[in-house]
Write a protein that holds these residues in place. Sequence first.
Motif, PDB file in Angstrom:
ATOM      1  N   GLY A  16       0.825  -1.212   0.000  1.00  0.00           N
ATOM      2  CA  GLY A  16       0.000   0.000   0.000  1.00  0.00           C
ATOM      3  C   GLY A  16       0.853   1.253   0.000  1.00  0.00           C
ATOM      4  N   SER A  17       0.151   2.360  -0.239  1.00  0.00           N
ATOM      5  CA  SER A  17       0.845   3.649  -0.159  1.00  0.00           C
ATOM      6  C   SER A  17       1.242   3.930   1.289  1.00  0.00           C
ATOM      7  CB  SER A  17      -0.085   4.753  -0.686  1.00  0.00           C
ATOM      8  OG  SER A  17       0.524   5.983  -0.588  1.00  0.00           O
ATOM      9  N   THR A  18       0.535   3.302   2.224  1.00  0.00           N
ATOM     10  CA  THR A  18       0.872   3.473   3.637  1.00  0.00           C
ATOM     11  C   THR A  18       2.322   3.081   3.885  1.00  0.00           C
ATOM     12  OG1 THR A  18      -1.411   3.046   4.227  1.00  0.00           O
ATOM     13  CG2 THR A  18       0.200   2.767   5.980  1.00  0.00           C
TER      14      THR A  18
ATOM     15  N   TYR B 232      -3.605  14.060   5.753  1.00  0.00           N
ATOM     16  CA  TYR B 232      -4.006  12.665   6.004  1.00  0.00           C
ATOM     17  C   TYR B 232      -3.292  12.204   7.282  1.00  0.00           C
ATOM     18  CZ  TYR B 232      -4.384   7.626   5.173  1.00  0.00           C
ATOM     19  OH  TYR B 232      -4.620   6.280   5.301  1.00  0.00           O
TER      20      TYR B 232
ATOM     21  N   ASN C 277      -6.522  14.333   0.691  1.00  0.00           N
ATOM     22  CA  ASN C 277      -7.444  13.822   1.683  1.00  0.00           C
ATOM     23  C   ASN C 277      -7.102  14.603   2.946  1.00  0.00           C
ATOM     24  OD1 ASN C 277      -8.807  12.389   3.619  1.00  0.00           O
ATOM     25  ND2 ASN C 277      -7.713  10.469   3.296  1.00  0.00           N
TER      26      ASN C 277
ATOM     27  N   ASP D  67       2.035  11.833  -2.181  1.00  0.00           N
ATOM     28  CA  ASP D  67       1.066  10.756  -1.963  1.00  0.00           C
ATOM     29  C   ASP D  67      -0.040  11.010  -2.980  1.00  0.00           C
ATOM     30  OD1 ASP D  67      -0.823   8.964  -1.125  1.00  0.00           O
ATOM     31  OD2 ASP D  67      -0.767   9.536   0.995  1.00  0.00           O
TER      32      ASP D  67
ATOM     33  N   TYR E 241      -5.038   9.243  -5.137  1.00  0.00           N
ATOM     34  CA  TYR E 241      -6.277   9.620  -5.844  1.00  0.00           C
ATOM     35  C   TYR E 241      -5.982  10.209  -7.224  1.00  0.00           C
ATOM     36  CZ  TYR E 241      -8.037   8.835  -1.190  1.00  0.00           C
ATOM     37  OH  TYR E 241      -8.335   8.250   0.012  1.00  0.00           O
TER      38      TYR E 241
ATOM     39  N   SER F 292      -0.783   4.010  -5.033  1.00  0.00           N
ATOM     40  CA  SER F 292      -1.228   2.650  -4.757  1.00  0.00           C
ATOM     41  C   SER F 292      -2.360   2.247  -5.685  1.00  0.00           C
ATOM     42  CB  SER F 292      -1.641   2.537  -3.294  1.00  0.00           C
ATOM     43  OG  SER F 292      -3.022   2.492  -3.120  1.00  0.00           O
TER      44      SER F 292
ATOM     45  N   SER G  21      -5.024   0.767  -4.356  1.00  0.00           N
ATOM     46  CA  SER G  21      -6.185   0.650  -3.479  1.00  0.00           C
ATOM     47  C   SER G  21      -7.424   1.343  -4.015  1.00  0.00           C
ATOM     48  CB  SER G  21      -5.868   1.276  -2.111  1.00  0.00           C
ATOM     49  OG  SER G  21      -4.999   0.480  -1.383  1.00  0.00           O
ATOM     50  N   LYS G  22      -7.273   2.610  -4.369  1.00  0.00           N
ATOM     51  CA  LYS G  22      -8.437   3.426  -4.739  1.00  0.00           C
ATOM     52  C   LYS G  22      -8.743   3.280  -6.223  1.00  0.00           C
ATOM     53  CE  LYS G  22      -7.661   5.030  -0.567  1.00  0.00           C
ATOM     54  NZ  LYS G  22      -8.500   5.017   0.604  1.00  0.00           N
TER      55      LYS G  22
ATOM     56  N   ARG H 284      -3.600  -4.327  -0.391  1.00  0.00           N
ATOM     57  CA  ARG H 284      -2.387  -3.702   0.132  1.00  0.00           C
ATOM     58  C   ARG H 284      -1.261  -3.664  -0.915  1.00  0.00           C
ATOM     59  NH1 ARG H 284      -3.911  -0.891   1.830  1.00  0.00           N
ATOM     60  NH2 ARG H 284      -2.273  -0.237   3.242  1.00  0.00           N
TER      61      ARG H 284
HETATM   62  C1  LIG Z   1      -4.098  10.186   1.070  1.00  0.00           C
HETATM   63  C2  LIG Z   1      -4.068   8.733   1.358  1.00  0.00           C
HETATM   64  N1  LIG Z   1      -2.899   8.086   1.298  1.00  0.00           N
HETATM   65  C3  LIG Z   1      -2.813   6.771   1.553  1.00  0.00           C
HETATM   66  C4  LIG Z   1      -3.928   6.043   1.874  1.00  0.00           C
HETATM   67  C5  LIG Z   1      -3.789   4.585   2.147  1.00  0.00           C
HETATM   68  O1  LIG Z   1      -3.506   3.971   0.948  1.00  0.00           O
HETATM   69  P1  LIG Z   1      -3.128   2.427   0.872  1.00  0.00           P
HETATM   70  O2  LIG Z   1      -4.382   1.640   0.973  1.00  0.00           O
HETATM   71  O3  LIG Z   1      -2.496   2.317  -0.470  1.00  0.00           O
HETATM   72  O4  LIG Z   1      -2.176   2.144   1.963  1.00  0.00           O
HETATM   73  C6  LIG Z   1      -5.167   6.653   1.956  1.00  0.00           C
HETATM   74  C7  LIG Z   1      -6.368   5.896   2.341  1.00  0.00           C
HETATM   75  O5  LIG Z   1      -7.407   6.398   2.630  1.00  0.00           O
HETATM   76  C8  LIG Z   1      -5.232   8.032   1.683  1.00  0.00           C
HETATM   77  O6  LIG Z   1      -6.400   8.685   1.745  1.00  0.00           O
END
Ligand SMILES: Cc1ncc(COP(=O)(O)O)c(C=O)c1O
Length: 395
Positions: A95-97, A121, A170, A198, A201, A229, A231-232, A240
């Motif tokens: 994930g981007s996390t 965020y 975000n 990041d 989106y 990522s 994810s979205k 992940r």
């Molecule tokens: C700005 C931002 N970065 C990262 C994430 C998390 O992304 P990932 O699921 O790729 O870890 C989110 C999830 O809401 C997000 O809003």
Amino acid sequence: MPELSKRTEAFTDSVIRRMTRVSLKYGAVNLSQGFPDFEPPKEILDRLSEVSNEDYHQYSITWGSQNFREALAVKQSRLMGRKIDPNGEIVVTCGSTEAMMAAMLTVTNPGDKVIVFSPFYENYGADAILSGAEPIYVPLYPPEFEFSRDELEKAFKQKPKALILCNPSNPCGKVFSYEELRLIAELAEKYDTFVITDEVYEHIVYKPNKHIYFASLPGMWERTVSCSSLSKTYSITGWRLGYIIAPPYIAAAAKKVHDFLTVGAAAPLQEAAVTGLKFSDGYYEQLLDKYTAKRDLFLKGLEDLNINYTVPQGAYYILIDISEFGFDSDLEFCETLARDVGVGAVPGSSFFRENVNHLIRLHFAKRDDTLFEALNRLSGLRKKIPPRKASRFYK
Ligand SMILES: Cc1ncc(COP(=O)(O)O)c(C=O)c1O
């Protein structure tokens, strides 16, 4: 017993993810944590079923499977306007996390400063604490969430090691304009600072706004760590899968950090996701049309209920002004909202450095029937939580 680490005392668990648990507890429609309740693309799911019978069950290459990196390099080269080397310039993460955390650990030393725009965020606060960096917050001013050049330059004068750029943002839905990005670039160059982006989106940017990759600005590739990522973009937040794209000298260091953080992202999921990475442009156009329709539906519903909101230029969040309800704590308001109205939201204070307690965040990445149900419940809002004050107009 010995003491636990000081760093774990410096932040709480994620309020966003906590609100999902609160929503579950009260059976609320969960518009707090940003994830869809609709299916990922069928082609990706079909490929996932096939992959389970193929040979993808052991570790992939730590910085990402060859197939995934090659497909990602083709896609992002097209979008970012430069040829990205799948071997030297990509690190696939959980994930981007993880990408953001690995990026912070790659470019900062404990004690370094990092510029963060507020609202932000919430992960960035914890990322800074975990890596020992100290955030310098620069406010984004509503309603357009603009920043002041002077305030930004003042932050740069404190010699930060990096600036974190969440674009689209975000929670406020800001999409940074070319001029704003040019200004950040000018200062990043002048003060010799890294930029960690990041861009999860990147494909959810409402017309006429446009997503501009910071790394694509003149001279910025060398100092940018681009995180994003799947994810979205493909509605697979549970898979992940994320990544860092960066010049080879940064990517090589990030590979080491990532290797010891997680070894690698799930091999079968990387393989199945290659199908998505190879989608044609039509997929991203449809995704945007879908989110544009959801944004319009939800905002119209809120308008009809006379609820004040921010209009996002990108991503799928809105901030709602709750000042009329006269709560001292937005967390308490969100708990009351989940319990008595049946809608899950995130307290705005978890995104702002400033003392803000009159905002909550909702998201609209949900099926239309879920959004209608949420609006239906919100129609009882003022009956269930009687207003006590005049509303501050926030639109
Ligand atoms: C700005 C931002 N970065 C990262 C994430 C998390 O992304 P990932 O699921 O790729 O870890 C989110 C999830 O809401 C997000 O809003």
